[in-house]
Motif scaffolding. Sequence first.
Motif, PDB file in Angstrom:
ATOM      1  N   GLY A 255       0.772  -1.483  -0.069  1.00 58.99           N
ATOM      2  CA  GLY A 255      -0.086   0.062  -0.085  1.00 58.99           C
ATOM      3  C   GLY A 255       0.898   1.251  -0.010  1.00 58.99           C
ATOM      4  O   GLY A 255       0.709   2.047  -0.839  1.00 58.99           O
ATOM      5  N   VAL A 256       2.028   1.380   0.771  1.00 61.22           N
ATOM      6  CA  VAL A 256       2.531   2.432   0.840  1.00 61.22           C
ATOM      7  C   VAL A 256       3.377   2.682  -0.133  1.00 61.22           C
ATOM      8  O   VAL A 256       3.714   3.708  -0.722  1.00 61.22           O
ATOM      9  CB  VAL A 256       3.520   2.531   2.131  1.00 61.22           C
ATOM     10  N   THR A 257       4.043   1.572  -0.935  1.00 58.95           N
ATOM     11  CA  THR A 257       4.736   1.556  -2.055  1.00 58.95           C
ATOM     12  C   THR A 257       3.567   2.090  -3.226  1.00 58.95           C
ATOM     13  O   THR A 257       4.160   2.899  -3.947  1.00 58.95           O
ATOM     14  CB  THR A 257       5.412   0.278  -2.499  1.00 58.95           C
ATOM     15  N   ALA A 258       2.766   1.767  -3.448  1.00 54.64           N
ATOM     16  CA  ALA A 258       1.799   2.232  -4.414  1.00 54.64           C
ATOM     17  C   ALA A 258       1.278   3.696  -4.392  1.00 54.64           C
ATOM     18  O   ALA A 258       1.387   4.185  -5.251  1.00 54.64           O
ATOM     19  CB  ALA A 258       0.636   1.028  -4.601  1.00 54.64           C
ATOM     20  N   GLN A 302      -6.649  -4.903   3.909  1.00 52.80           N
ATOM     21  CA  GLN A 302      -6.614  -4.028   5.056  1.00 52.80           C
ATOM     22  C   GLN A 302      -5.333  -3.219   5.461  1.00 52.80           C
ATOM     23  O   GLN A 302      -5.280  -2.084   5.650  1.00 52.80           O
ATOM     24  CB  GLN A 302      -7.380  -4.310   6.451  1.00 52.80           C
ATOM     25  N   GLY A 303      -4.495  -4.047   5.472  1.00 50.36           N
ATOM     26  CA  GLY A 303      -3.029  -3.405   5.577  1.00 50.36           C
ATOM     27  C   GLY A 303      -2.721  -2.657   4.526  1.00 50.36           C
ATOM     28  O   GLY A 303      -2.269  -1.367   4.729  1.00 50.36           O
ATOM     29  N   ALA A 304      -2.979  -3.004   3.383  1.00 53.73           N
ATOM     30  CA  ALA A 304      -2.516  -2.331   1.989  1.00 53.73           C
ATOM     31  C   ALA A 304      -3.516  -0.898   1.851  1.00 53.73           C
ATOM     32  O   ALA A 304      -2.927   0.185   1.822  1.00 53.73           O
ATOM     33  CB  ALA A 304      -2.770  -2.976   0.938  1.00 53.73           C
ATOM     34  N   LEU A 305      -4.685  -1.080   2.225  1.00 58.00           N
ATOM     35  CA  LEU A 305      -5.597   0.337   2.157  1.00 58.00           C
ATOM     36  C   LEU A 305      -5.085   1.327   3.245  1.00 58.00           C
ATOM     37  O   LEU A 305      -5.227   2.366   2.804  1.00 58.00           O
ATOM     38  CB  LEU A 305      -7.095  -0.169   2.132  1.00 58.00           C
TER      39      LEU A 305
END
Length: 391
Positions: A255-258, A302-305
């Motif tokens: 998520g943070v990379t994207a 949920q971690g990614a979002l």
Amino acid sequence: MPLPLYLLAMAVFAMSTSEFMLAGLLPDIASDLDVTVGTAALLTSAFAVGMIIGALLMAALARTWPVRSSLLGFVLAFLAAHVVGASTSSFAVLVATRVVAALANAGFLAVALTTAGSLVPPDKKGRALAVLLSGTTLATIAGVPGGSVLGTLLGWRATFWAVALICLPAAIGILKGIPARPAQQDEPVGPALRSELAQLRRPRLILVMGLGALVNAATFGGFTFLAPVVTDTAGLGELWIPVVLMLFGVGSLVGVTAAGRLSDERPGLVVAAGGPLLLIGWPALAVLADEPVALLVLVFVQGALSFALGSTLITRVLYEAAGAPTMAGSYATAALNVGAALGPLIAAATLGTAVGDLGPLWASGLLVALALLVAVPVRAVIAARRQPDTT
């Protein structure tokens, strides 16, 4: 990205491991120190409160100090707090060490965020922040699950000792990789402190800080109490706890990379697309938590979002605080940790209700809903691409 950014991320890895690791250690700490799990969760809130206070205080004190000396001093203080915490048998002392560690972490992160922004062109702050926060996401992937396994096998104190040891290479990296730039007493370090603090009267800055705090409250509220969901609701063994935490960490890294590039160029898109999905995800996780496969998939999502949305909002804080070049990092740190303090407290209050262990997941959904209700009418502020006027 410049090498010093990755050295700063190494230290963030050590500190974030400590900040997040309690999610897998609360039952063990509660049992060992004869307190309830809800009371043990105060350790998370104590750390967050220390971060909130320390963000502004430490940044104000350190704004005229040499950058390398400041960063190194904060890391060494963080290390010492964990040595004391690993040795104590008193819950009160352990809480105190968490506050001290948080003050050191806050000072480090405030200086590191400002330093990271100064190492790249003005329109690349989102990418620099993504590199710095990769230390946090790697902590959730490797550090936190590893700490959970270590705590399961050797007890929670072993995890505290491990964090202290991780601080050593981080300190060496800062010493060797960050150039010494002694502050000159006769040269201004930037705008006057009063002028920088006056930026906090700007509604746009307060708005994005508040939104970042709400999203982070949802993240910490759900994440802190995942352990009992894994063992009690899903019926999985204790060794599945680090697996679930690792999945959340892998998702956060994705998520943070994207969001790294999008947070500079298309922040409105991240919020518009990620916000509703994050809102749906927390209740879905609560409903499907007794299905192990669904639990594993949704924890990753949920971690990614959570980190995509959260890191984008914190990047907006740095842009909106452009008129406070030495204090902007502390404003971002404070926003993150207001959420980290409130989230577990709100989540813990739901544990005694009819929904039990699933209460924190429902609470996280409500916090995201509140953030979106605030964000929709002011979406133009979030979507602004250019560095705002600081007047």
